[in-house]
Design a protein around this motif. Structure first.
Motif, PDB file in Angstrom:
ATOM      1  N   GLY A 132       1.097  -1.420   0.027  1.00 20.51           N
ATOM      2  CA  GLY A 132       0.083  -0.199  -0.099  1.00 20.51           C
ATOM      3  C   GLY A 132       0.904   1.244  -0.508  1.00 20.51           C
ATOM      4  O   GLY A 132       0.584   2.365  -0.462  1.00 20.51           O
ATOM      5  N   PHE A 133       1.938   1.202   0.489  1.00 23.56           N
ATOM      6  CA  PHE A 133       2.803   2.356   0.551  1.00 23.56           C
ATOM      7  C   PHE A 133       3.571   2.501  -0.859  1.00 23.56           C
ATOM      8  O   PHE A 133       3.330   3.741  -1.008  1.00 23.56           O
ATOM      9  CB  PHE A 133       4.054   2.111   2.003  1.00 23.56           C
ATOM     10  N   GLY A 134       3.657   1.132  -1.248  1.00 17.99           N
ATOM     11  CA  GLY A 134       4.358   1.958  -2.819  1.00 17.99           C
ATOM     12  C   GLY A 134       2.793   2.372  -3.911  1.00 17.99           C
ATOM     13  O   GLY A 134       3.270   3.521  -4.465  1.00 17.99           O
ATOM     14  N   VAL A 135       1.693   1.577  -3.342  1.00 20.74           N
ATOM     15  CA  VAL A 135       0.788   2.292  -4.333  1.00 20.74           C
ATOM     16  C   VAL A 135       0.456   4.122  -4.192  1.00 20.74           C
ATOM     17  O   VAL A 135      -0.091   4.199  -4.952  1.00 20.74           O
ATOM     18  CB  VAL A 135      -0.370   1.557  -4.189  1.00 20.74           C
ATOM     19  N   GLY A 136       0.040   4.139  -3.379  1.00 22.57           N
ATOM     20  CA  GLY A 136       0.022   5.632  -2.368  1.00 22.57           C
ATOM     21  C   GLY A 136       1.649   6.932  -3.451  1.00 22.57           C
ATOM     22  O   GLY A 136       0.993   7.899  -4.014  1.00 22.57           O
ATOM     23  N   LEU A 137       2.486   5.716  -3.839  1.00 19.92           N
ATOM     24  CA  LEU A 137       3.671   6.529  -4.672  1.00 19.92           C
ATOM     25  C   LEU A 137       3.114   6.623  -5.302  1.00 19.92           C
ATOM     26  O   LEU A 137       3.442   7.878  -6.473  1.00 19.92           O
ATOM     27  CB  LEU A 137       4.725   6.258  -3.983  1.00 19.92           C
ATOM     28  N   LEU A 138       3.371   5.647  -5.991  1.00 18.47           N
ATOM     29  CA  LEU A 138       3.432   4.991  -7.917  1.00 18.47           C
ATOM     30  C   LEU A 138       1.835   6.124  -8.109  1.00 18.47           C
ATOM     31  O   LEU A 138       1.605   6.251  -9.300  1.00 18.47           O
ATOM     32  CB  LEU A 138       2.461   3.849  -8.183  1.00 18.47           C
ATOM     33  N   SER A 139       0.330   5.841  -7.297  1.00 16.17           N
ATOM     34  CA  SER A 139      -0.553   6.484  -7.376  1.00 16.17           C
ATOM     35  C   SER A 139      -1.145   8.478  -7.884  1.00 16.17           C
ATOM     36  O   SER A 139      -1.724   8.668  -8.137  1.00 16.17           O
ATOM     37  CB  SER A 139      -2.254   5.681  -6.760  1.00 16.17           C
ATOM     38  N   THR A 140       0.006   8.420  -6.942  1.00 15.00           N
ATOM     39  CA  THR A 140      -0.002   9.980  -7.180  1.00 15.00           C
ATOM     40  C   THR A 140       1.032  10.255  -8.141  1.00 15.00           C
ATOM     41  O   THR A 140       0.769  10.992  -9.371  1.00 15.00           O
ATOM     42  CB  THR A 140       0.428  10.693  -5.967  1.00 15.00           C
ATOM     43  N   ILE A 141       2.964   9.780  -8.004  1.00 14.57           N
ATOM     44  CA  ILE A 141       2.926  10.238  -8.902  1.00 14.57           C
ATOM     45  C   ILE A 141       3.193   9.986 -10.542  1.00 14.57           C
ATOM     46  O   ILE A 141       3.221  10.638 -11.098  1.00 14.57           O
ATOM     47  CB  ILE A 141       4.828   9.769  -7.926  1.00 14.57           C
ATOM     48  N   VAL A 142       2.409   8.262 -10.684  1.00 15.82           N
ATOM     49  CA  VAL A 142       2.460   8.839 -11.765  1.00 15.82           C
ATOM     50  C   VAL A 142       1.211  10.011 -12.721  1.00 15.82           C
ATOM     51  O   VAL A 142       1.779  10.148 -14.787  1.00 15.82           O
ATOM     52  CB  VAL A 142       1.773   7.018 -12.196  1.00 15.82           C
ATOM     53  N   PRO A 143       0.338   9.831 -12.838  1.00 13.71           N
ATOM     54  CA  PRO A 143      -0.722  10.926 -13.638  1.00 13.71           C
ATOM     55  C   PRO A 143      -0.204  12.811 -13.492  1.00 13.71           C
ATOM     56  O   PRO A 143       0.329  13.379 -14.151  1.00 13.71           O
ATOM     57  CB  PRO A 143      -1.628  11.424 -12.604  1.00 13.71           C
ATOM     58  N   ILE A 144       1.051  12.866 -11.969  1.00 11.35           N
ATOM     59  CA  ILE A 144       2.081  13.796 -12.296  1.00 11.35           C
ATOM     60  C   ILE A 144       2.412  13.720 -13.196  1.00 11.35           C
ATOM     61  O   ILE A 144       2.577  14.763 -14.625  1.00 11.35           O
ATOM     62  CB  ILE A 144       2.622  14.310 -10.840  1.00 11.35           C
ATOM     63  N   TYR A 145       3.381  12.797 -13.395  1.00 14.87           N
ATOM     64  CA  TYR A 145       4.545  12.517 -14.324  1.00 14.87           C
ATOM     65  C   TYR A 145       3.885  12.555 -15.888  1.00 14.87           C
ATOM     66  O   TYR A 145       4.544  13.362 -16.928  1.00 14.87           O
ATOM     67  CB  TYR A 145       5.233  11.199 -14.562  1.00 14.87           C
ATOM     68  N   GLN A 146       2.866  12.385 -16.027  1.00 14.71           N
ATOM     69  CA  GLN A 146       2.249  11.999 -17.518  1.00 14.71           C
ATOM     70  C   GLN A 146       1.530  13.306 -18.390  1.00 14.71           C
ATOM     71  O   GLN A 146       2.166  13.494 -19.261  1.00 14.71           O
ATOM     72  CB  GLN A 146       1.434  10.859 -17.600  1.00 14.71           C
ATOM     73  N   SER A 147       1.390  13.581 -17.057  1.00 17.82           N
ATOM     74  CA  SER A 147       0.936  16.090 -17.663  1.00 17.82           C
ATOM     75  C   SER A 147       1.803  16.398 -17.844  1.00 17.82           C
ATOM     76  O   SER A 147       1.662  17.141 -18.604  1.00 17.82           O
ATOM     77  CB  SER A 147      -0.270  15.894 -16.017  1.00 17.82           C
ATOM     78  N   GLU A 148       3.191  16.324 -17.590  1.00 20.44           N
ATOM     79  CA  GLU A 148       4.389  16.968 -17.589  1.00 20.44           C
ATOM     80  C   GLU A 148       4.935  16.749 -17.895  1.00 20.44           C
ATOM     81  O   GLU A 148       5.373  17.580 -19.244  1.00 20.44           O
ATOM     82  CB  GLU A 148       5.082  17.132 -15.984  1.00 20.44           C
ATOM     83  N   ILE A 149       5.123  15.878 -19.170  1.00 28.65           N
ATOM     84  CA  ILE A 149       5.422  15.298 -20.344  1.00 28.65           C
ATOM     85  C   ILE A 149       4.377  15.238 -21.684  1.00 28.65           C
ATOM     86  O   ILE A 149       4.798  15.205 -22.804  1.00 28.65           O
ATOM     87  CB  ILE A 149       6.062  14.063 -20.396  1.00 28.65           C
ATOM     88  N   SER A 150       3.452  15.623 -21.531  1.00 28.57           N
ATOM     89  CA  SER A 150       2.983  15.785 -22.488  1.00 28.57           C
ATOM     90  C   SER A 150       1.834  16.850 -23.060  1.00 28.57           C
ATOM     91  O   SER A 150       2.285  18.309 -22.664  1.00 28.57           O
ATOM     92  CB  SER A 150       1.325  14.935 -22.243  1.00 28.57           C
TER      93      SER A 150
END
Length: 479
Positions: A132-150
């Protein structure tokens, strides 16, 4: 963070570029597909746990656990995810988007290994918390990263492709559960759990090769590196491309304005200035859960395919798998439509269909006629498809779009924490509500769909991230 803005690289000075075979759209699409492994993982986890907890070897190993123990093993992951999703705003600003992605992947992998080699209930719960600790980090940062490179003109499409990977993860785990149900040993549940660790390891290793977010690089005064990433993503590797220079200058100017404002980057400062945006971001994730998806996702196999339609055991897994394929297919049309129709039109149309399907589900259960079992299953399939088309992908896209760079990680961390908090509440309360209010549970969630239809979300289609102030009527920050 260094409060000064570094000098723009001169046109005569070569910009250091990364060694990469791919540039332009091939690079952008490759990165987008790769980081989507992060959302694949928590879709996979949701599907695999819903399948293995009813398996005979799993139940025997854990001493035929009761509903409280089973509920704890499932829901405790969301508690871990809630904790780190709140912390990910600060972590994402300090170590960067790529660094946070790497940390999340490593933690998730470790948690998966603990679950795979568990020796009892206690170690299983511990492994779920770690995952769950890993999921919390991934579920937050993946959308941020995607929006910032698109790029702005198809930022929505790339985010929707990302969500499709989440549902592919769910579907693939259901089908893996079906295949493993033919294994007559503990491998029937340990093997599906081990696969998620392998996928997490692939994500962690691959993080070494992907570039950092150009917006984070420029925000931390690493302008040359930021320009090089923008050139690779949007200029075919040419840092002098007009579109590259325009995007680079716009990001730098936004960073300069934010620094000259003198605001700190605390949560209180974000809340004070961008309260409306924060509430919109959080409400989008709250309604994604209140609209009823986890009532279906967590209990579809038991409630609909076993109790209502009469499919038992392996047949129930098979029907859940077929439903999951339809769910995956429903997430594909937004790839084309979201940057044409816009976010609002898709959210509103999805809310109407979802509300109708849930109201119909409640009605068929109320009248309880011979046609009810099949009618309920059809209604649920329609609901799933409508959610996959609308309220599935967009709440993950919208928060990183509307939050400004200096508060993006913190704003998205609150919206993602809202997702996991409501995910937990809905998951824990549904079995009780099914017993207490029976068929009324589904019109209740239909009412939330109606509420989400009424709530107004400003349109962000085609708007560059640095120009969102104008969408919210705030204009440019004073220089």
């Amino acid at each position: 963070m260094n409060p000064t803005i570094s000098t723009r690289p001169s046109d005569s000075s070569p910009v250091r570029r990364r060694n990469s075979r791919l540039v332009g759209k091939p690079l952008l699409y490759t990165i987008s597909a790769f980081i989507s492994i992060g959302v694949f993982l928590f879709g996979y986890d949701q599907g695999v746990m819903s399948g293995i907890i009813t398996g005979p070897y799993f139940r025997k190993f854990f001493g035929f656990p009761g509903p409280i123990q089973v509920g704890t093993m499932v829901a405790v992951l969301e508690i871990g995810a809630l904790v780190t999703s709140l912390a990910s705003g600060t972590i994402g600003d300090i170590v960067g988007r790529r660094g946070t992605l790497f940390i999340g992947a490593v933690i998730f992998t470790i948690g998966g290994l603990i679950q795979t080699f568990t020796v009892g209930f206690g170690t299983m719960v511990f492994g779920r918390i770690v995952s769950g600790f890993g999921v919390g980090l991934l579920s937050t940062i993946v959308p941020i990263y995607q929006s910032e490179i698109s790029p702005a003109d198809h930022r929505g499409a790339l985010a929707c492709m990302e969500f499709t990977f989440n549902i592919v993860g769910y579907s693939s785990s259901v089908w893996l559960d079906y295949i493993c149900s033919f294994i007559d040993s503990d491998l029937a549940w340990r093997l599906p759990l081990s696969i998620q660790s392998l996928i997490g390891l692939i994500l962690a290793v691959g993080c070494i090769a992907i570039p950092e977010s150009p917006r984070w690089l420029i925000d931390t005064s690493r302008d040359d590196e930021g320009l090089g990433v923008i050139a690779d993503l949007h200029g075919g590797g040419n840092s002098d491309h007009p579109m590259v220079r325009a995007e680079y200058d716009e990001i730098r100017e936004k960073v300069r304005q934010e620094r000259q404002s003198g605001e700190n980057r605390s949560y209180s400062a974000m809340w004070s200035r961008y309260k409306k945006r924060v509430l919109l971001a959080m409400s989008s994730q709250a309604f994604a859960q209140l609209n009823g998806i986890n009532v279906v996702s967590y209990y579809a196999r038991m409630r609909y395919f076993e109790l209502q339609a009469g499919w038992i055991g392996r047949d129930a897994i098979l029907m859940t798998g077929i439903n999951s394929v339809i769910y995956v297919l429903s997430t594909i049309p937004p790839w084309i439509l979201i940057d044409r129709w816009g976010r609002r039109a898709i959210l509103m149309s999805g809310a109407v269909v979802m509300a109708t399907a849930l109201m119909a589900t409640g009605w068929w259960m109320y009248v309880d006629v011979p046609a009810t079992p099949n009618a309920v299953v059809i209604c649920i399939i329609i609901f799933n498809a409508a959610f996959g088309f609308s309220w599935g992908p967009i709440p993950w896209l919208y928060p990183p779009e509307i939050m400004p760079l200096m508060f993006r990680a913190k704003g998205v961390s609150l919206s993602t924490a809202t997702n996991w908090a409501f995910n937990y509440v809905v998951g824990q309360s549904t079995p009780y509500l099914q017993e207490m209010i029976a068929w009324r549970l589904y019109p209740m969630h239909g009412f939330f769909c109606v509420c989400s239809f009424v709530l107004v979300y400003p349109e962000t289609t085609g708007v560059p991230l640095e120009e969102m102030d104008e969408v919210f009527g705030e204009g440019s920050r004073p220089r």
